[in-house]
Scaffold this motif. Structure first.
Motif, mmCIF file in Angstrom:
data_model
loop_
_atom_site.group_PDB
_atom_site.id
_atom_site.type_symbol
_atom_site.label_atom_id
_atom_site.label_comp_id
_atom_site.label_asym_id
_atom_site.label_seq_id
_atom_site.Cartn_x
_atom_site.Cartn_y
_atom_site.Cartn_z
ATOM 1 N N VAL A 22 0.845 -1.200 0.000
ATOM 2 C CA VAL A 22 0.000 0.000 0.000
ATOM 3 C C VAL A 22 0.879 1.249 0.000
ATOM 4 C CG1 VAL A 22 -1.718 1.311 1.316
ATOM 5 C CG2 VAL A 22 -1.927 -1.176 1.122
ATOM 6 N N ARG A 23 1.943 1.240 0.789
ATOM 7 C CA ARG A 23 2.859 2.392 0.826
ATOM 8 C C ARG A 23 3.521 2.629 -0.535
ATOM 9 N NH1 ARG A 23 3.990 -0.152 5.805
ATOM 10 N NH2 ARG A 23 3.126 1.044 7.542
ATOM 11 N N VAL A 24 3.847 1.560 -1.239
ATOM 12 C CA VAL A 24 4.422 1.693 -2.577
ATOM 13 C C VAL A 24 3.424 2.379 -3.502
ATOM 14 C CG1 VAL A 24 5.185 0.425 -4.639
ATOM 15 C CG2 VAL A 24 6.046 -0.226 -2.379
ATOM 16 N N ARG A 25 2.166 1.947 -3.455
ATOM 17 C CA ARG A 25 1.126 2.575 -4.286
ATOM 18 C C ARG A 25 1.034 4.069 -3.981
ATOM 19 N NH1 ARG A 25 -3.037 -0.398 -6.692
ATOM 20 N NH2 ARG A 25 -4.405 1.382 -6.336
ATOM 21 N N GLN A 26 1.028 4.419 -2.701
ATOM 22 C CA GLN A 26 0.915 5.822 -2.300
ATOM 23 C C GLN A 26 2.131 6.622 -2.765
ATOM 24 O OE1 GLN A 26 0.437 5.096 1.889
ATOM 25 N NE2 GLN A 26 -1.809 5.090 1.770
ATOM 26 N N LEU A 27 3.311 6.061 -2.612
ATOM 27 C CA LEU A 27 4.538 6.734 -3.031
ATOM 28 C C LEU A 27 4.536 6.980 -4.537
ATOM 29 C CD1 LEU A 27 7.435 7.789 -2.665
ATOM 30 C CD2 LEU A 27 8.202 5.390 -2.748
ATOM 31 N N VAL A 28 4.197 5.961 -5.300
ATOM 32 C CA VAL A 28 4.199 6.091 -6.758
ATOM 33 C C VAL A 28 3.166 7.127 -7.195
ATOM 34 C CG1 VAL A 28 3.689 4.874 -8.925
ATOM 35 C CG2 VAL A 28 5.155 3.808 -7.183
ATOM 36 N N ARG A 29 1.997 7.114 -6.587
ATOM 37 C CA ARG A 29 0.978 8.103 -6.947
ATOM 38 C C ARG A 29 1.473 9.522 -6.629
ATOM 39 N NH1 ARG A 29 -3.579 7.941 -8.981
ATOM 40 N NH2 ARG A 29 -4.167 5.868 -8.325
ATOM 41 N N THR A 30 2.069 9.710 -5.459
ATOM 42 C CA THR A 30 2.568 11.026 -5.061
ATOM 43 C C THR A 30 3.611 11.547 -6.050
ATOM 44 O OG1 THR A 30 2.136 10.575 -2.731
ATOM 45 C CG2 THR A 30 3.746 12.298 -3.214
ATOM 46 N N VAL A 31 4.545 10.696 -6.432
ATOM 47 C CA VAL A 31 5.593 11.112 -7.365
ATOM 48 C C VAL A 31 4.997 11.351 -8.758
ATOM 49 C CG1 VAL A 31 7.758 10.426 -8.474
ATOM 50 C CG2 VAL A 31 7.417 9.989 -6.037
ATOM 51 N N ALA A 32 4.076 10.509 -9.186
ATOM 52 C CA ALA A 32 3.454 10.673 -10.512
ATOM 53 C C ALA A 32 2.653 11.970 -10.595
ATOM 54 C CB ALA A 32 2.569 9.473 -10.826
ATOM 55 N N VAL A 33 1.957 12.328 -9.532
ATOM 56 C CA VAL A 33 1.212 13.595 -9.498
ATOM 57 C C VAL A 33 2.185 14.767 -9.549
ATOM 58 C CG1 VAL A 33 -0.225 15.079 -8.034
ATOM 59 C CG2 VAL A 33 -0.839 12.675 -8.352
ATOM 60 N N ALA A 34 3.235 14.698 -8.736
ATOM 61 C CA ALA A 34 4.214 15.787 -8.693
ATOM 62 C C ALA A 34 4.925 15.949 -10.034
ATOM 63 C CB ALA A 34 5.226 15.536 -7.580
ATOM 64 N N ALA A 35 5.110 14.848 -10.756
ATOM 65 C CA ALA A 35 5.771 14.899 -12.065
ATOM 66 C C ALA A 35 4.797 15.284 -13.176
ATOM 67 C CB ALA A 35 6.415 13.559 -12.382
ATOM 68 N N LYS A 36 3.543 15.502 -12.792
ATOM 69 C CA LYS A 36 2.507 15.952 -13.721
ATOM 70 C C LYS A 36 2.160 14.933 -14.803
ATOM 71 C CE LYS A 36 3.362 20.932 -13.089
ATOM 72 N NZ LYS A 36 3.363 20.931 -11.733
ATOM 73 N N LEU A 37 2.197 13.648 -14.459
ATOM 74 C CA LEU A 37 1.677 12.646 -15.372
ATOM 75 C C LEU A 37 0.161 12.809 -15.439
ATOM 76 C CD1 LEU A 37 4.508 11.382 -15.214
ATOM 77 C CD2 LEU A 37 3.410 9.161 -15.013
ATOM 78 N N SER A 38 -0.415 12.470 -16.569
ATOM 79 C CA SER A 38 -1.867 12.563 -16.705
ATOM 80 C C SER A 38 -2.532 11.580 -15.747
ATOM 81 C CB SER A 38 -2.294 12.240 -18.138
ATOM 82 O OG SER A 38 -2.134 10.842 -18.395
ATOM 83 N N LEU A 39 -3.800 11.781 -15.467
ATOM 84 C CA LEU A 39 -4.531 10.893 -14.562
ATOM 85 C C LEU A 39 -4.522 9.456 -15.090
ATOM 86 C CD1 LEU A 39 -6.169 10.502 -12.015
ATOM 87 C CD2 LEU A 39 -8.211 11.164 -13.299
ATOM 88 N N VAL A 40 -4.689 9.297 -16.379
ATOM 89 C CA VAL A 40 -4.668 7.954 -16.979
ATOM 90 C C VAL A 40 -3.295 7.311 -16.764
ATOM 91 C CG1 VAL A 40 -4.759 6.677 -19.163
ATOM 92 C CG2 VAL A 40 -6.483 8.416 -18.655
ATOM 93 N N ASP A 41 -2.226 8.061 -17.032
ATOM 94 C CA ASP A 41 -0.880 7.509 -16.855
ATOM 95 C C ASP A 41 -0.562 7.256 -15.383
ATOM 96 O OD1 ASP A 41 -0.379 7.316 -19.549
ATOM 97 O OD2 ASP A 41 0.718 9.209 -19.665
ATOM 98 N N GLN A 42 -1.055 8.111 -14.495
ATOM 99 C CA GLN A 42 -0.889 7.869 -13.060
ATOM 100 C C GLN A 42 -1.518 6.535 -12.683
ATOM 101 O OE1 GLN A 42 -2.478 11.073 -10.638
ATOM 102 N NE2 GLN A 42 -1.741 12.593 -12.110
ATOM 103 N N THR A 43 -2.740 6.312 -13.166
ATOM 104 C CA THR A 43 -3.475 5.092 -12.832
ATOM 105 C C THR A 43 -2.760 3.861 -13.377
ATOM 106 O OG1 THR A 43 -5.536 6.325 -12.803
ATOM 107 C CG2 THR A 43 -5.710 3.929 -13.028
ATOM 108 N N LYS A 44 -2.286 3.938 -14.612
ATOM 109 C CA LYS A 44 -1.557 2.809 -15.194
ATOM 110 C C LYS A 44 -0.296 2.507 -14.399
ATOM 111 C CE LYS A 44 -3.078 3.328 -19.981
ATOM 112 N NZ LYS A 44 -2.641 3.642 -21.361
#
Length: 139
Positions: A22-44
């Motif tokens: 779960v922590r890995v999922r949260q970390l990856v989402r946080t970094v993906a949002v900060a890097a401005k990946l699109s919502l679709v790419d964040q989810t993938k």
């Protein structure tokens, strides 16, 4: 502004329990949002990371993930390496086949994760562990 998150510093998270997945999922989402990946790419990317973190835990006996950013041709990406010192994968081609499983699941972990990211690399040796590195690039 990236909400105070330093994207140039790699982040490491141990994977030794379900809570760590779960922590890995949260970390990856946080970094993906900060890097401005699109919502679709964040989810993938989060979905692929979740599958690979689970594999690290279940088949590799635990390990770690390293999350960092990458740049190429003015594009920013997220690179994630899942590393374990487990038994390794004896037949990599078979393990990457859709539907193949040794754990009773759907058998879409490695092959499904590979389809969700832009780059997928796996290094494994029997008795020496596995390293799966994935990258998702901004569009």
């Amino acid at each position: 502004m990236t909400s105070g998150l330093d994207l140039d510093s790699p982040r490491v998270q141990q994977i030794d329990s379900d809570e760590d997945v779960v922590r890995v999922r949260q970390l990856v989402r946080t970094v993906a949002v900060a890097a401005k990946l699109s919502l679709v790419d964040q989810t993938k990317l989060v979905t692929a990371a979740s599958e690979l973190a689970r594999n690290t835990l279940v088949y590799g006996g635990g390990g770690r993930v390293e999350v960092s950013t990458a740049e190429r041709d003015r594009r920013r990406g997220i690179r994630i390496a899942f590393i374990d010192d487990g038994p390794g994968i004896a037949d990599l081609d078979l393990a990457l086949t859709d539907g193949y499983t040794t754990g009773g699941g759907l058998g879409l972990g490695l092959s499904g994760a590979r389809r969700l990211v832009d780059e997928f690399d796996i290094e494994t040796a029997v008795g020496q562990g596995t390293r799966v590195t994935v990258t998702k690039w901004s569009r």
